[in-house]
Design a protein around this motif. Structure first.
Motif, mmCIF file in Angstrom:
data_model
loop_
_atom_site.group_PDB
_atom_site.id
_atom_site.type_symbol
_atom_site.label_atom_id
_atom_site.label_comp_id
_atom_site.label_asym_id
_atom_site.label_seq_id
_atom_site.Cartn_x
_atom_site.Cartn_y
_atom_site.Cartn_z
ATOM 1 N N SER A 1 46.504 60.358 9.821
ATOM 2 C CA SER A 1 45.301 60.921 9.186
ATOM 3 C C SER A 1 44.819 60.018 8.064
ATOM 4 O O SER A 1 43.617 59.793 7.894
ATOM 5 C CB SER A 1 45.589 62.307 8.624
ATOM 6 O OG SER A 1 46.112 63.126 9.623
ATOM 7 N N LYS A 2 45.786 59.510 7.273
ATOM 8 C CA LYS A 2 45.416 58.633 6.154
ATOM 9 C C LYS A 2 44.731 57.371 6.640
ATOM 10 O O LYS A 2 43.756 56.906 6.055
ATOM 11 C CB LYS A 2 46.684 58.237 5.382
ATOM 12 C CG LYS A 2 46.864 58.968 4.087
ATOM 13 C CD LYS A 2 48.234 58.661 3.532
ATOM 14 C CE LYS A 2 48.180 57.798 2.315
ATOM 15 N NZ LYS A 2 49.530 57.699 1.693
ATOM 16 N N GLN B 1 43.059 57.050 9.339
ATOM 17 C CA GLN B 1 41.708 57.391 9.798
ATOM 18 C C GLN B 1 40.758 57.540 8.622
ATOM 19 O O GLN B 1 39.596 57.166 8.685
ATOM 20 C CB GLN B 1 41.736 58.678 10.606
ATOM 21 C CG GLN B 1 42.529 58.553 11.863
ATOM 22 C CD GLN B 1 42.383 59.783 12.731
ATOM 23 O OE1 GLN B 1 41.280 60.221 13.017
ATOM 24 N NE2 GLN B 1 43.494 60.349 13.153
ATOM 25 N N ALA B 2 41.282 58.127 7.530
ATOM 26 C CA ALA B 2 40.421 58.329 6.366
ATOM 27 C C ALA B 2 40.055 56.996 5.719
ATOM 28 O O ALA B 2 38.961 56.844 5.183
ATOM 29 C CB ALA B 2 41.117 59.229 5.353
#
Lengths: 412, 288
Positions: free
Chosen positions: A218-219, A221-222
């Protein structure tokens, strides 16, 4: 015959004296010219690192058998004294002492992780036993008694990073294993990204027992990088590539790795999970030269179940031959004579091509290769001939400081 | 905004995989007070059973949901008969014996399959929320966790089997005088715990790197969660798995994966200090 008491005592003293002396006399004979030259081997054949250690032992034995078939060294056959270090640093220390003091070997090849190398290197320094470390690592070891035949970051990471950036873009996200190899490699990655005009968005380190990479994915992707650089290590960390693919990130952001494929990741992960991952090493099993093909063929013939034959096995094979060349040139097994012969710019044509020992660093000038995973196999894209160990050379000069015995941490 | 949804999915993923990992241990430890240090190896066996059968042509769902629990359940049964049944009530001995057992299992698996990484691809695809992508497998893990919870609740609460099991755990002597054979009940409970653990191994197989030593990465976390949860199998494990899973995932997201782990272990120490009987010892007393 009448046996008087005096005569009996006399004879039994003689008999027992000759019995007592027998081992020493026989031993003397055993030190004759055809007595084998002992070669020590410290490799993990069980435990977490076995998949790396097993092909290294196969390669070592292959080189020794070939040298023996060609008549041995100095007219004497070679004999391997092997200890399975069980992926346990304590075993390394214990067996290193045993090789040096009990077995009295002429040379030791071995060590896989940097931690294991640093555990045994002082022992071999102290007891004056020549030591070969045949593994790619973070660079910086500066020790006249030690030869490091594997690649260092200046030989591989330096090629990998600009190539990957040229393919995708300038913003990189680094993920690495949380011990000295990963920490130092991450520094090198950062340096080469910046040298090539790029940005490092973030560096994340993972303990070796992390299995859940959800938050990291997720990180990443962010942060929206153009490229992910990975120095993840071990079985637990291959979960990253799985979870990356299952989140649908495969094909969105490319991955380049300094560790992927050293064991057998391309063949055990699904094709969809490993496709297009980039890697750079000093050797690939898929290398299309006659020397490489015959090397792979010989190992596979002797051991059909062998895992992937990586740089680790090739460098071990080349390390044994380099040592043999040194002994031949020195004409003796004397440690200093062999070291001086090895320092004379000795080279050997191995499976990866020409490997030359560098006098100032005791590292090797060797070919580097860059490859991409295509349907679970490495496909070699680029080769870089005769790459110098420039990183170690920037801190280590054994010609000037022959008494140096430390590992420099290269400041970037 | 999307990032919060993704983060929520991460938390769900962390909590449900932790719950699945711990459930088998909670059954064995919570009901029989056997500290099974070979728990990680049961997970590993489940993962191997899945990978080997899937790679030999068995449908991946059958391999995960049927082959893995059946195989590990059978292994558990054999182990209970040969080893564990001599160790009831001998806490320290059971720890030593199961630790040796874990080494033995690792050795056997290494000998047979080699020390290389195995794997099966993850079934189901990914989906996107705004600019982010996640995997359907996360939701599937949640579904399985909920199903397991429901199944165990129903069995323990509403069936005769569950009643007998609970009675035996509470007072084996009394259950014995009422015509229940505790030895059989223990055997069944241990096998059931092993089967649930095998299922967890099967479910984790598509998202992990599978090696003979993979169990080590799970066993410590599983114990912390079970001890933190306390005696109640369901409510305890569920509450502590959610707590630790969420802390780990959010911590790893906001800081680094290293601190994610540190936060979990620190939280566990504080929790045990404040609630020595675990979460369920305080809040869900007498629940399942």
């Amino acid at each position: 015959m009448i046996l008087s008491r005096r005569r009996f005592l006399h004879q039994s003293v003689l008999a027992s004296a000759s019995l007592l002396a027998a081992p020493a006399v026989l031993r003397q004979g055993a030190f004759a010219a055809d007595d084998p030259v002992l070669v020590g081997s410290l490799h993990d054949q069980s435990g977490a690192l076995a998949a790396s250690g097993v092909p290294m032992v196969y390669a070592l034995n292959l080189a020794i058998d070939e040298i023996n078939a060609a008549g041995g060294l100095l007219g004497r056959p070679l004999k391997v004294i092997h200890y399975d270090t069980q992926s346990n640093i304590q075993m390394y220390s214990q067996y290193a002492q045993q090789l040096a003091l009990k077995d009295k070997v002429a040379v030791v090849h071995g060590g896989i992780t940097s931690a294991s190398r640093e555990a045994v290197r002082p022992t071999f320094d102290r007891f004056k036993v020549l030591y070969f470390y045949n593994v790619l690592y973070e660079g910086g070891v500066c020790d006249r008694n030690t030869f490091c035949t594997g690649t260092t970051p200046a030989q591989t990471v330096e090629k990998l990073v600009p190539f990957a950036m040229g393919k995708s873009g300038k913003k990189a996200y680094i993920i690495a294993a949380d011990y000295n190899y990963g920490q130092i490699t991450a520094k090198w990655m950062t340096k080469y990204v910046k040298d090539n005009g790029g940005d490092v968005l973030s560096i994340d380190f993972f303990p070796l027992d992390v299995t859940n990479f959800g938050p990291t994915i997720s990180k990443i992707q962010a942060a929206k990088p153009d490229l992910v650089l990975s120095a993840l290590v071990g079985g637990n960390h291959t979960a990253f590539y799985r979870q990356w693919t299952s989140a649908g990130m495969k094909g969105q952001i490319p991955i380049a790795s300094t560790t992927f494929g050293l064991v057998n990741e391309p063949s055990t992960l699904d094709a969809a999970e490993s496709e297009n991952i980039l890697g750079a090493y000093g050797y690939f099993e898929e290398l299309d030269t006659p020397a490489s093909k015959s090397f792979v063929e010989k190992i596979k013939k002797a051991h059909p179940d062998t895992p992937y034959i990586s740089e680790l096995a090739a460098a071990t094979y080349e390390g044994v031959y380099l040592w043999a060349e040194g002994v031949k040139k020195a004409g003796s097994l004397d440690r200093m004579a062999v070291i001086e012969a090895l320092e004379s710019g000795l080279s050997y044509e191995g499976p990866s091509g020409k490997v030359t020992l560098d006098k100032a660093t005791h590292h090797t000038t060797r070919n580097a290769f860059l490859a991409e995973v295509k349907s679970t196999k490495w496909s070699v894209l680029e080769s870089y001939p005769d790459v110098l160990p420039a990183d170690t050379a920037s801190v280590c000069d054994l010609v000037k400081n022959p008494r140096d015995v430390k590992q420099y941490v290269i400041n970037l | 905004m999307d990032i919060y949804v993704i983060l929520l999915l991460d938390v769900i993923n962390g909590a449900s995989s932790l719950f699945l990992i711990c459930l088998g241990l909670a059954i064995i430890f919570g009901m029989m007070k056997i500290i099974n240090l070979a728990h990680g190896e049961f997970i590993m066996l489940g993962a191997y059973a899945t990978v080997i059968s899937a790679n030999n042509g068995v449908n991946i769902w059958i391999a995960m949901l049927v082959v893995a629990p059946l195989f590990v359940g059978l292994v558990g049964l054999v182990i209970e008969r040969c080893l564990i049944r001599f160790l009831y009530g001998r806490l320290v001995d059971s720890m030593l014996a199961t630790w040796g057992l874990s080494l033995l299992i690792i050795g056997i698996v290494t000998t047979i399959f080699g020390n290389t990484i195995q794997g099966v691809p993850t079934p189901l695809g990914g989906f996107s929320i705004g600019a982010y992508r996640s995997s359907y497998y996360t939701l599937f893990l949640l579904l399985m966790a909920v199903l397991m919870m429901a199944a165990i609740y129903v069995v323990m609460r509403y069936t005769r089997l569950g009643l007998i099991a609970r009675a035996t755990m509470q007072n084996p002597g009394m259950a014995n005088t009422l015509g229940v054979n505790p030895s059989t009940v223990y055997m069944g409970t241990f096998a059931a715990g092993a089967a649930v653990t095998g299922l967890a191994g099967g479910l984790l197989a598509p998202v992990s790197g599978i090696t003979p030593v993979m169990g080590g990465a799970y066993v410590a976390k599983a114990f912390i969660t079970v001890v933190g949860g306390g005696a109640a199998i369901l409510s305890g494990t569920l509450s502590s798995a959610s707590l630790f899973g969420a802390l780990n995932q959010v911590g790893a997201y906001l800081t680094t994966p290293v601190f994610g782990e540190v936060i979990v272990f620190t939280a566990a120490i504080i929790l045990i200090r404040l609630l020595p009987q675990g979460i369920s010892g305080r809040f869900f007393k007498g629940n399942l």
